[in-house]
Design a protein around this motif. Sequence first.
Motif, PDB file in Angstrom:
ATOM      1  N   TYR A   1      -0.495   3.080  10.334  1.00 38.91           N
ATOM      2  CA  TYR A   1       0.345   3.081   9.134  1.00 38.91           C
ATOM      3  C   TYR A   1      -0.370   3.754   7.970  1.00 38.91           C
ATOM      4  CZ  TYR A   1       4.399   0.475  10.715  1.00 38.91           C
ATOM      5  OH  TYR A   1       5.571   0.125  11.345  1.00 38.91           O
ATOM      6  N   TYR A   2      -1.652   3.510   7.858  1.00 38.29           N
ATOM      7  CA  TYR A   2      -2.430   4.125   6.788  1.00 38.29           C
ATOM      8  C   TYR A   2      -2.431   5.646   6.932  1.00 38.29           C
ATOM      9  CZ  TYR A   2      -6.327   5.100   3.631  1.00 38.29           C
ATOM     10  OH  TYR A   2      -7.101   5.593   2.621  1.00 38.29           O
ATOM     11  N   CYS A   3      -2.742   6.118   8.137  1.00 39.01           N
ATOM     12  CA  CYS A   3      -2.878   7.562   8.351  1.00 39.01           C
ATOM     13  C   CYS A   3      -1.535   8.286   8.284  1.00 39.01           C
ATOM     14  CB  CYS A   3      -3.538   7.824   9.708  1.00 39.01           C
ATOM     15  SG  CYS A   3      -5.257   7.254   9.835  1.00 39.01           S
ATOM     16  N   VAL A   4      -0.555   7.785   9.020  1.00 39.37           N
ATOM     17  CA  VAL A   4       0.741   8.479   9.089  1.00 39.37           C
ATOM     18  C   VAL A   4       1.423   8.482   7.725  1.00 39.37           C
ATOM     19  CG1 VAL A   4       3.040   8.485  10.136  1.00 39.37           C
ATOM     20  CG2 VAL A   4       1.026   7.974  11.546  1.00 39.37           C
ATOM     21  N   SER A   5       1.411   7.354   7.028  1.00 39.17           N
ATOM     22  CA  SER A   5       2.073   7.301   5.723  1.00 39.17           C
ATOM     23  C   SER A   5       1.426   8.270   4.744  1.00 39.17           C
ATOM     24  CB  SER A   5       2.047   5.883   5.159  1.00 39.17           C
ATOM     25  OG  SER A   5       0.720   5.460   4.864  1.00 39.17           O
ATOM     26  N   TYR A   6       0.111   8.374   4.770  1.00 42.87           N
ATOM     27  CA  TYR A   6      -0.568   9.310   3.870  1.00 42.87           C
ATOM     28  C   TYR A   6      -0.188  10.753   4.181  1.00 42.87           C
ATOM     29  CZ  TYR A   6      -3.862   7.685   0.327  1.00 42.87           C
ATOM     30  OH  TYR A   6      -4.424   7.225  -0.840  1.00 42.87           O
TER      31      TYR A   6
ATOM     32  N   VAL B   1      10.551   3.917   0.492  1.00 39.53           N
ATOM     33  CA  VAL B   1      11.306   3.274   1.578  1.00 39.53           C
ATOM     34  C   VAL B   1      11.397   4.222   2.776  1.00 39.53           C
ATOM     35  CG1 VAL B   1      13.552   2.351   2.270  1.00 39.53           C
ATOM     36  CG2 VAL B   1      12.615   1.808   0.004  1.00 39.53           C
ATOM     37  N   PHE B   2      11.667   5.488   2.488  1.00 36.66           N
ATOM     38  CA  PHE B   2      11.719   6.485   3.566  1.00 36.66           C
ATOM     39  C   PHE B   2      10.386   6.582   4.293  1.00 36.66           C
ATOM     40  CE2 PHE B   2      10.476  10.827   4.732  1.00 36.66           C
ATOM     41  CZ  PHE B   2      11.356  11.067   5.780  1.00 36.66           C
ATOM     42  N   VAL B   3       9.272   6.621   3.543  1.00 38.27           N
ATOM     43  CA  VAL B   3       7.949   6.722   4.168  1.00 38.27           C
ATOM     44  C   VAL B   3       7.693   5.535   5.079  1.00 38.27           C
ATOM     45  CG1 VAL B   3       5.455   6.673   3.720  1.00 38.27           C
ATOM     46  CG2 VAL B   3       6.936   8.159   2.364  1.00 38.27           C
ATOM     47  N   LEU B   4       8.049   4.332   4.626  1.00 39.55           N
ATOM     48  CA  LEU B   4       7.849   3.133   5.445  1.00 39.55           C
ATOM     49  C   LEU B   4       8.652   3.212   6.734  1.00 39.55           C
ATOM     50  CD1 LEU B   4       6.583   0.307   5.636  1.00 39.55           C
ATOM     51  CD2 LEU B   4       8.567  -0.578   4.410  1.00 39.55           C
ATOM     52  N   ILE B   5       9.920   3.611   6.622  1.00 43.73           N
ATOM     53  CA  ILE B   5      10.775   3.697   7.812  1.00 43.73           C
ATOM     54  C   ILE B   5      10.317   4.830   8.731  1.00 43.73           C
ATOM     55  CG2 ILE B   5      13.118   4.184   8.619  1.00 43.73           C
ATOM     56  CD1 ILE B   5      14.136   2.870   6.014  1.00 43.73           C
ATOM     57  N   ALA B   6      10.017   5.988   8.157  1.00 46.94           N
ATOM     58  CA  ALA B   6       9.603   7.140   8.961  1.00 46.94           C
ATOM     59  C   ALA B   6       8.270   6.878   9.658  1.00 46.94           C
ATOM     60  CB  ALA B   6       9.496   8.378   8.075  1.00 46.94           C
TER      61      ALA B   6
ATOM     62  N   MET C   1       0.827  -1.208   0.000  1.00 48.11           N
ATOM     63  CA  MET C   1       0.000   0.000   0.000  1.00 48.11           C
ATOM     64  C   MET C   1       0.863   1.261   0.000  1.00 48.11           C
ATOM     65  SD  MET C   1      -2.322   1.455   3.112  1.00 48.11           S
ATOM     66  CE  MET C   1      -0.803   1.892   3.980  1.00 48.11           C
ATOM     67  N   ILE C   2       1.869   1.308   0.844  1.00 51.96           N
ATOM     68  CA  ILE C   2       2.704   2.508   0.940  1.00 51.96           C
ATOM     69  C   ILE C   2       3.444   2.754  -0.367  1.00 51.96           C
ATOM     70  CG2 ILE C   2       4.771   3.447   2.044  1.00 51.96           C
ATOM     71  CD1 ILE C   2       3.746   2.315   4.690  1.00 51.96           C
ATOM     72  N   PHE C   3       4.031   1.711  -0.934  1.00 49.97           N
ATOM     73  CA  PHE C   3       4.725   1.873  -2.215  1.00 49.97           C
ATOM     74  C   PHE C   3       3.759   2.306  -3.304  1.00 49.97           C
ATOM     75  CE2 PHE C   3       8.188  -0.160  -0.122  1.00 49.97           C
ATOM     76  CZ  PHE C   3       9.328   0.144  -0.855  1.00 49.97           C
ATOM     77  N   ASN C   4       2.585   1.691  -3.341  1.00 49.47           N
ATOM     78  CA  ASN C   4       1.607   2.024  -4.363  1.00 49.47           C
ATOM     79  C   ASN C   4       1.135   3.467  -4.240  1.00 49.47           C
ATOM     80  OD1 ASN C   4       0.063   0.949  -6.635  1.00 49.47           O
ATOM     81  ND2 ASN C   4      -1.731   1.282  -5.363  1.00 49.47           N
ATOM     82  N   HIS C   5       0.897   3.929  -3.007  1.00 49.48           N
ATOM     83  CA  HIS C   5       0.451   5.307  -2.795  1.00 49.48           C
ATOM     84  C   HIS C   5       1.516   6.311  -3.234  1.00 49.48           C
ATOM     85  CE1 HIS C   5      -2.821   4.268   0.416  1.00 49.48           C
ATOM     86  NE2 HIS C   5      -3.178   3.972  -0.821  1.00 49.48           N
ATOM     87  N   VAL C   6       2.770   6.012  -2.943  1.00 48.06           N
ATOM     88  CA  VAL C   6       3.848   6.927  -3.350  1.00 48.06           C
ATOM     89  C   VAL C   6       3.918   7.014  -4.870  1.00 48.06           C
ATOM     90  CG1 VAL C   6       6.356   7.260  -3.416  1.00 48.06           C
ATOM     91  CG2 VAL C   6       5.234   6.660  -1.266  1.00 48.06           C
ATOM     92  N   TYR C   7       3.887   5.868  -5.539  1.00 50.54           N
ATOM     93  CA  TYR C   7       3.944   5.879  -7.004  1.00 50.54           C
ATOM     94  C   TYR C   7       2.752   6.612  -7.600  1.00 50.54           C
ATOM     95  CZ  TYR C   7       7.699   2.385  -6.809  1.00 50.54           C
ATOM     96  OH  TYR C   7       8.881   1.733  -6.577  1.00 50.54           O
ATOM     97  N   GLU C   8       1.558   6.348  -7.063  1.00 49.42           N
ATOM     98  CA  GLU C   8       0.342   6.950  -7.624  1.00 49.42           C
ATOM     99  C   GLU C   8       0.298   8.458  -7.413  1.00 49.42           C
ATOM    100  OE1 GLU C   8      -2.980   4.927  -5.912  1.00 49.42           O
ATOM    101  OE2 GLU C   8      -3.129   3.512  -7.587  1.00 49.42           O
TER     102      GLU C   8
ATOM    103  N   VAL D   1       4.124  -1.013 -11.907  1.00 53.26           N
ATOM    104  CA  VAL D   1       3.279  -2.060 -12.500  1.00 53.26           C
ATOM    105  C   VAL D   1       3.064  -3.184 -11.493  1.00 53.26           C
ATOM    106  CG1 VAL D   1       3.112  -3.812 -14.311  1.00 53.26           C
ATOM    107  CG2 VAL D   1       3.967  -1.523 -14.861  1.00 53.26           C
ATOM    108  N   PHE D   2       4.141  -3.594 -10.809  1.00 55.63           N
ATOM    109  CA  PHE D   2       4.031  -4.664  -9.813  1.00 55.63           C
ATOM    110  C   PHE D   2       3.087  -4.272  -8.683  1.00 55.63           C
ATOM    111  CE2 PHE D   2       5.396  -6.246  -5.653  1.00 55.63           C
ATOM    112  CZ  PHE D   2       5.220  -7.613  -5.833  1.00 55.63           C
ATOM    113  N   PHE D   3       3.301  -3.093  -8.106  1.00 52.53           N
ATOM    114  CA  PHE D   3       2.492  -2.679  -6.963  1.00 52.53           C
ATOM    115  C   PHE D   3       1.067  -2.343  -7.372  1.00 52.53           C
ATOM    116  CE2 PHE D   3       6.796  -1.958  -5.309  1.00 52.53           C
ATOM    117  CZ  PHE D   3       6.695  -2.646  -4.107  1.00 52.53           C
ATOM    118  N   ASP D   4       0.890  -1.842  -8.594  1.00 55.85           N
ATOM    119  CA  ASP D   4      -0.454  -1.583  -9.089  1.00 55.85           C
ATOM    120  C   ASP D   4      -1.240  -2.892  -9.224  1.00 55.85           C
ATOM    121  OD1 ASP D   4      -2.556   0.065 -10.197  1.00 55.85           O
ATOM    122  OD2 ASP D   4      -2.026  -0.748 -12.153  1.00 55.85           O
ATOM    123  N   LEU D   5      -0.577  -3.927  -9.754  1.00 53.46           N
ATOM    124  CA  LEU D   5      -1.234  -5.232  -9.873  1.00 53.46           C
ATOM    125  C   LEU D   5      -1.493  -5.837  -8.493  1.00 53.46           C
ATOM    126  CD1 LEU D   5       0.631  -6.798 -12.920  1.00 53.46           C
ATOM    127  CD2 LEU D   5      -1.769  -6.100 -12.810  1.00 53.46           C
ATOM    128  N   SER D   6      -0.597  -5.579  -7.556  1.00 52.25           N
ATOM    129  CA  SER D   6      -0.818  -6.101  -6.199  1.00 52.25           C
ATOM    130  C   SER D   6      -2.086  -5.514  -5.594  1.00 52.25           C
ATOM    131  CB  SER D   6       0.390  -5.788  -5.298  1.00 52.25           C
ATOM    132  OG  SER D   6       0.404  -4.426  -4.881  1.00 52.25           O
TER     133      SER D   6
END
Length: 393
Positions: A295-300, A329-334, A20-27, A38-43
Amino acid sequence: MKKVRYIEVDMLKALCIVCMIFNHVYEELAADPGGPYVFFDLSSTFLGAASFMLCMGIGMRLTRHQEPKEYAVRGFELLTVGQLLNIMRSALPAYIGYVMTGRSYFLSNVMLVFEADILTFAGLAFLFVALLKKAHVSDRWMVVIALAMNILNYVLYLTVEPPSNFLVSQLMGFFMVTDAESYFSLSAYFVFVAIGYWIGGIYPDIKDRKAAARRVLMVGVPAITVYYAIRINVAIPFYPEFNSDEQYILNQGTDALANVMVAIVLLAVFCLISDRLGERAKAVTEHLSRNINQYYCVSYMLIIPLMTIMLAIWEEYMPGWVIPTLYAVFVLIATNGIIVLNDRYLHFHVVTLRGMKRMIVFTTIWLVSFAILIYVYPRITEYATCWNGYLMP
């Protein structure tokens, strides 16, 4: 009733959080992320919110808080947290962008203070389960009702014109898919919660979960392979294009059941490999699972405001895929760091407030939400929704 945890459920939720975090960053932040996206979008198409909601249903059934009143209280808490997120993630940054630039699409995005986002859906789902439990609806009949809602939602979407008034359409969008911001409508997605709730009811009675997991894989893997081979390569009448926004938002009928089967197959896989996880890995997956909403709220909060700043100042997104990937990666760690620090030192959680503090904070969140709506609605003629890319360049 004692709270029971199953490591395979934690593992599925942990996988979904990372994707989710990777997909949100890309989107939200990447101009053209290419291959990794493409990978995370399909996930998100195969798993995504559907797996989150199925796991939520399992957790609802296994929690020790089983009274309708307790479900209703939890539902209202989730609705309120969702509103706070909408204010801080969407409305406030968009208004700052509007003040900085005067561009109308920023002001239109302030209206996202009310949207059918996943936390709002979760709150409505808890309230609906509370109603069904109050009416003594069985777990199986809950699934039947949810499937009927899902199919009816799709039929209405195809045959009924949405209301001309946007506010009416948005209100309806919380419950069924309309032309407003109805990304996660109750009718479309409640099927995942209901099936998860039913699974949660039978899960403790399974004597040998690993033997059951092997049987699931024997049936599930061929079934989803055949289904998606057809779904991807064959145009099905009246069905949206595979991996389109319309398919994700509607998630109708057999697509929804295929999503359920993918999630169940992954639960089976994780059940079989769970013994091979070390204690550290198990602790990480449990941490991610327990803190899924945080994780949903803070990452967003580390994604959408940055997007607003980038568009307001530079009018462009992150180039390529390397920078967005590093930022993900930074968003996930932070996000992990913020959650851990809060749990250790601040101990601030909106839902744990009690007494007068709780009343003041909850009331303020809702009053601010409606004040924003009253201020913005008369000032815009275009409305940012999932259907128009939120009017963003």
